[in-house]
Enzyme design. Structure first.
Site, PDB file in Angstrom:
ATOM      1  N   ASP A 141       3.222  -7.354   8.385  1.00 52.08           N
ATOM      2  CA  ASP A 141       2.512  -6.249   7.749  1.00 52.08           C
ATOM      3  C   ASP A 141       1.636  -5.509   8.759  1.00 52.08           C
ATOM      4  OD1 ASP A 141      -0.248  -5.328   6.506  1.00 52.08           O
ATOM      5  OD2 ASP A 141       1.273  -5.088   4.966  1.00 52.08           O
TER       6      ASP A 141
ATOM      7  N   ASP B 145       0.853  -1.192   0.000  1.00 55.26           N
ATOM      8  CA  ASP B 145       0.000   0.000   0.000  1.00 55.26           C
ATOM      9  C   ASP B 145       0.889   1.242   0.000  1.00 55.26           C
ATOM     10  OD1 ASP B 145       1.076  -0.205   2.520  1.00 55.26           O
ATOM     11  OD2 ASP B 145      -0.692   0.586   3.523  1.00 55.26           O
TER      12      ASP B 145
HETATM   13  N1  LIG Z   1      -0.360  -2.881   4.321  1.00 56.30           N
HETATM   14  C1  LIG Z   1      -1.563  -2.645   4.803  1.00 56.30           C
HETATM   15  N2  LIG Z   1      -2.295  -1.638   4.289  1.00 56.30           N
HETATM   16  C2  LIG Z   1      -3.507  -1.420   4.805  1.00 56.30           C
HETATM   17  C3  LIG Z   1      -4.051  -2.159   5.844  1.00 56.30           C
HETATM   18  C4  LIG Z   1      -5.316  -1.658   6.085  1.00 56.30           C
HETATM   19  C5  LIG Z   1      -6.348  -2.062   7.086  1.00 56.30           C
HETATM   20  N3  LIG Z   1      -6.046  -3.140   7.874  1.00 56.30           N
HETATM   21  C6  LIG Z   1      -6.855  -3.276   8.995  1.00 56.30           C
HETATM   22  C7  LIG Z   1      -7.628  -4.473   9.001  1.00 56.30           C
HETATM   23  C8  LIG Z   1      -7.522  -5.116  10.192  1.00 56.30           C
HETATM   24  C9  LIG Z   1      -6.485  -4.586  10.994  1.00 56.30           C
HETATM   25  O1  LIG Z   1      -6.853  -4.335  12.321  1.00 56.30           O
HETATM   26  C10 LIG Z   1      -6.063  -3.350  10.283  1.00 56.30           C
HETATM   27  O2  LIG Z   1      -6.446  -2.250  11.051  1.00 56.30           O
HETATM   28  C11 LIG Z   1      -5.509  -0.620   5.204  1.00 56.30           C
HETATM   29  N4  LIG Z   1      -4.408  -0.493   4.457  1.00 56.30           N
HETATM   30  C12 LIG Z   1      -4.068   0.532   3.465  1.00 56.30           C
HETATM   31  O3  LIG Z   1      -3.521   1.642   4.153  1.00 56.30           O
HETATM   32  C13 LIG Z   1      -3.803   2.812   3.394  1.00 56.30           C
HETATM   33  C14 LIG Z   1      -4.717   3.716   4.179  1.00 56.30           C
HETATM   34  O4  LIG Z   1      -4.028   4.402   5.115  1.00 56.30           O
HETATM   35  P1  LIG Z   1      -4.772   5.627   5.827  1.00 56.30           P
HETATM   36  O5  LIG Z   1      -5.075   6.612   4.697  1.00 56.30           O
HETATM   37  O6  LIG Z   1      -3.799   6.142   6.814  1.00 56.30           O
HETATM   38  O7  LIG Z   1      -5.997   5.083   6.450  1.00 56.30           O
HETATM   39  C15 LIG Z   1      -4.548   2.360   2.150  1.00 56.30           C
HETATM   40  O8  LIG Z   1      -3.636   2.074   1.117  1.00 56.30           O
HETATM   41  C16 LIG Z   1      -5.197   1.105   2.661  1.00 56.30           C
HETATM   42  O9  LIG Z   1      -5.571   0.250   1.608  1.00 56.30           O
HETATM   43  C17 LIG Z   1      -3.260  -3.214   6.409  1.00 56.30           C
HETATM   44  O10 LIG Z   1      -3.600  -3.930   7.339  1.00 56.30           O
HETATM   45  N5  LIG Z   1      -2.017  -3.404   5.844  1.00 56.30           N
END
Ligand SMILES: Nc1nc2c(c(CN[C@H]3C=C[C@H](O)[C@@H]3O)cn2[C@@H]2O[C@H](COP(=O)(O)O)[C@@H](O)[C@H]2O)c(=O)[nH]1
Length: 344
Positions: A321, A253
């Site tokens: 991750d 991401d």
């Molecule tokens: N690598 C990675 N990227 C992730 C996530 C998640 C959500 N995971 C949740 C699910 C269950 C857990 O408890 C996590 O809370 C979202 N994203 C990405 O982040 C970016 C958004 O950022 P911001 O604009 O700051 O909210 C966007 O590209 C989004 O697609 C992850 O886990 N890993």
């Protein structure tokens, strides 16, 4: 006495041949060495050229430092540590996660919007109306209705694409899976790899790929995060049980690469660092974008391998991750690359 000159006469051609042999051998070795040096220099030159041309690269010393600091055990982060997701331990939770991950991309163009708004908004919508994500309903949402569902006061970033992808999810679920994402999961026989393959085969919006220097590269961020979300939400049981969860890579991401760069695991060229610092956009599918994302996947796999070698512990890329992502989202000053993309 008389034999001496004779011997001398006999030895002269032999000495000459030996001298010539030594001379030819010497020249041969010299030419060989000179060519070898030429190749070594050519190789070094090309290698430096490649390094200088790449905008992102993985720094092994940075990986070693991180692994040393965490002493072989990554900080445990609970899935949904923020309590923002809908969960009822049944098929509706699967439908919720699929809809969520169909729209889990590109929040940054609206500086007040983030992932939590989407997760919470969809959760509230489902709590209000259990049929909100039925396949036929998904195919009818308009932009303003989606905004209303999420209680977001203005157009969402890439709103038309979000709506189109919702329709696609509804349409394909109805056409192939009896309208239910849980049927899709059940068809995979508890294989994470099969689920990623099935999702990307039927739902074009999940086909996160690019062509890098003529090679097709698949990163499948949203398809893989859907599997990880099931695994996390259902705690590895029921719809979340996958015997090959270890085959899932990190989710490339815009948050995790920025964390990796801060940790010294990724090194950016000064050109790329400058683009990111000045908030300039990087176009989707560009070489710098693919390098940055692919290097993140590679770096996390290397990290995982080093943890195994140093501590004998088997960690999952999903766990790495989640830890790295949670660090990133708790650091609002973290600058990340900006790409208008439906993939992440
Ligand atoms: N690598 C990675 N990227 C992730 C996530 C998640 C959500 N995971 C949740 C699910 C269950 C857990 O408890 C996590 O809370 C979202 N994203 C990405 O982040 C970016 C958004 O950022 P911001 O604009 O700051 O909210 C966007 O590209 C989004 O697609 C992850 O886990 N890993």
């Amino acid at each position: 006495m008389s034999g001496k000159p004779l011997r001398g006469l006999l030895l002269t051609p032999l000495t000459c041949s030996l001298t010539l042999l030594v001379y030819y051998l010497g020249s041969f070795i010299f030419v060989l060495l000179a060519n070898a040096c030429k190749f070594v220099f050519l190789f070094l030159f090309l290698f430096m050229g490649i390094i200088l041309l790449l905008d992102s690269r993985v720094n092994n010393a940075g990986i070693e430092k991180v692994v040393e600091n965490i002493q072989g055990s990554i900080p445990k982060v609970e899935w949904d540590y923020e309590g923002i997701h809908y969960f009822d331990n049944g098929p509706l939770s699967v439908q919720y996660l699929f809809v969520l991950d169909a729209m889990n991309f590109c929040f940054w163009p609206d500086k007040d919007l983030n992932y939590d708004h989407l997760a919470l908004g969809l959760k509230a919508a489902l709590q209000n109306d259990k049929s909100a994500f039925d396949a036929d309903r998904l195919q009818k949402y308009t932009g303003p209705e989606l905004r209303e569902l999420l209680k977001w006061p203005r157009p969402l970033p890439l709103e038309d694409e979000r709506v189109r992808l919702l329709h696609e999810v509804g349409f394909e679920l109805e056409r192939n899976f009896g309208g239910k994402a849980s049927n899709l999961v059940e068809l995979c026989g508890k294989s994470a790899a099969k689920l990623v393959a099935l999702v990307t085969r039927h739902f074009a919006g999940f086909r996160d790929h690019s062509v890098y220097k003529g090679h097709q590269v698949f990163l499948y961020k949203r398809a893989q995060i859907f599997v990880a979300d099931l695994w996390g939400a259902f705690k590895g049981q029921g719809y979340g049980e996958f015997y090959d969860i270890g085959s899932i890579t990190m989710f490339a991401d815009y948050v995790v690469p920025a964390v990796l760069e801060q940790l010294g695991v990724l090194k950016y060229s000064s050109r790329l660092a400058n683009i990111i610092e000045t908030n300039n956009e990087i176009s989707s599918g560009s070489e710098e974008e693919v390098e940055l994302r692919a290097c993140s996947v590679y770096a996390v796999e290397k990290m995982r391998e080093l943890i195994r070698i140093k501590s004998g512990k088997q960690v999952l890329s999903v766990e790495l991750d989640l830890w790295l992502w949670s660090v990133g989202v708790q650091c609002p000053a973290l600058q990340h690359h900006r790409t208008l993309s439906i993939y992440y």
